[in-house]
Design a protein around this motif. Structure first.
Motif, PDB file in Angstrom:
ATOM      1  N   TRP A  36      -7.732  -7.551   0.991  1.00 33.87           N
ATOM      2  CA  TRP A  36      -7.461  -6.456  -0.255  1.00 33.87           C
ATOM      3  C   TRP A  36      -7.111  -5.025   0.663  1.00 33.87           C
ATOM      4  CZ3 TRP A  36      -6.444  -7.203  -4.657  1.00 33.87           C
ATOM      5  CH2 TRP A  36      -6.191  -8.774  -5.735  1.00 33.87           C
ATOM      6  N   PHE A  37      -6.337  -4.556   0.191  1.00 33.18           N
ATOM      7  CA  PHE A  37      -5.742  -3.327   0.660  1.00 33.18           C
ATOM      8  C   PHE A  37      -5.065  -2.222  -0.170  1.00 33.18           C
ATOM      9  CE2 PHE A  37      -4.463  -3.447   5.408  1.00 33.18           C
ATOM     10  CZ  PHE A  37      -4.890  -4.034   5.888  1.00 33.18           C
ATOM     11  N   ARG A  38      -5.916  -1.134   0.054  1.00 32.44           N
ATOM     12  CA  ARG A  38      -4.880  -0.134  -1.257  1.00 32.44           C
ATOM     13  C   ARG A  38      -4.210   1.070  -0.962  1.00 32.44           C
ATOM     14  NH1 ARG A  38     -10.868   2.624  -2.593  1.00 32.44           N
ATOM     15  NH2 ARG A  38     -11.007   3.775  -0.840  1.00 32.44           N
ATOM     16  N   GLN A  39      -3.348   1.580  -1.632  1.00 27.47           N
ATOM     17  CA  GLN A  39      -2.460   2.588  -1.260  1.00 27.47           C
ATOM     18  C   GLN A  39      -2.542   3.917  -2.066  1.00 27.47           C
ATOM     19  OE1 GLN A  39       1.318   1.892   0.546  1.00 27.47           O
ATOM     20  NE2 GLN A  39       1.571   4.045   1.423  1.00 27.47           N
ATOM     21  N   ALA A  40      -3.254   5.064  -1.605  1.00 21.75           N
ATOM     22  CA  ALA A  40      -3.095   6.276  -3.035  1.00 21.75           C
ATOM     23  C   ALA A  40      -1.850   6.910  -2.691  1.00 21.75           C
ATOM     24  CB  ALA A  40      -4.034   6.987  -2.813  1.00 21.75           C
ATOM     25  N   PRO A  41      -1.177   7.691  -3.409  1.00 18.70           N
ATOM     26  CA  PRO A  41       0.549   8.611  -3.433  1.00 18.70           C
ATOM     27  C   PRO A  41       0.081   9.432  -2.524  1.00 18.70           C
ATOM     28  CG  PRO A  41      -0.583   8.429  -6.220  1.00 18.70           C
ATOM     29  CD  PRO A  41      -1.670   7.880  -4.939  1.00 18.70           C
ATOM     30  N   GLY A  42       0.934   9.782  -1.989  1.00 17.05           N
ATOM     31  CA  GLY A  42       0.874  10.119  -0.631  1.00 17.05           C
ATOM     32  C   GLY A  42       0.451   9.687   0.554  1.00 17.05           C
ATOM     33  N   GLN A  43      -0.021   9.091   0.552  1.00 22.53           N
ATOM     34  CA  GLN A  43      -1.102   8.533   1.698  1.00 22.53           C
ATOM     35  C   GLN A  43      -0.691   7.258   2.374  1.00 22.53           C
ATOM     36  OE1 GLN A  43      -5.651   8.597   0.544  1.00 22.53           O
ATOM     37  NE2 GLN A  43      -5.150  10.312  -0.036  1.00 22.53           N
TER      38      GLN A  43
END
Length: 124
Positions: A36-43
């Protein structure tokens, strides 16, 4: 054709829990691991957790002790249990599998079969 589809995201308050699912089709579970990966806004997208073929999970320091990865190969599903959620866990969460190398890694470039993601939003 291999396809991964994430689900289970939502909006919760700080301290809450969610269970994310990754439904796979066409995938034979013959790679070294899934993750699993994640991506926050602008990151940048960041690695969260992996599970290998022995069902051993490894975790990023930021989620260790709070998140648990698991899989059920008989149902073609992988899960990520999110407990003690914090506002900084807010992100789009993605599942994928290592395909580029024969070992389990945490490098995004080594993963394939990215789904559309499922949004997790944690309010304080």
């Amino acid at each position: 054709q291999v396809q991964f589809v994430e689900s289970g995201g939502g909006s919760v308050q700080s301290g809450g829990s969610l269970r994310l699912s990754c439904a796979t089709s066409g995938y034979t579970y013959n790679g070294p691991c899934m993750g699993w990966f994640r991506q926050a806004p602008g990151q940048e997208r960041e690695w969260v957790a992996n599970i290998d073929n022995t069902d051993m999970g490894t975790y990023a320091d930021s989620v260790k002790g709070r998140f648990t990865i698991s899989q059920d190969k008989t149902k073609n599903l992988m899960y990520l249990q999110l407990n003690s959620l914090r506002p900084e866990d807010t992100a789009m969460y993605y599942c994928a599998a290592v395909t580029a190398v024969p070992i389990c890694t945490v490098l995004e470039v080594d993963f394939s079969y990215w789904g559309q993601g499922t949004q997790v939003t944690v309010s304080s």
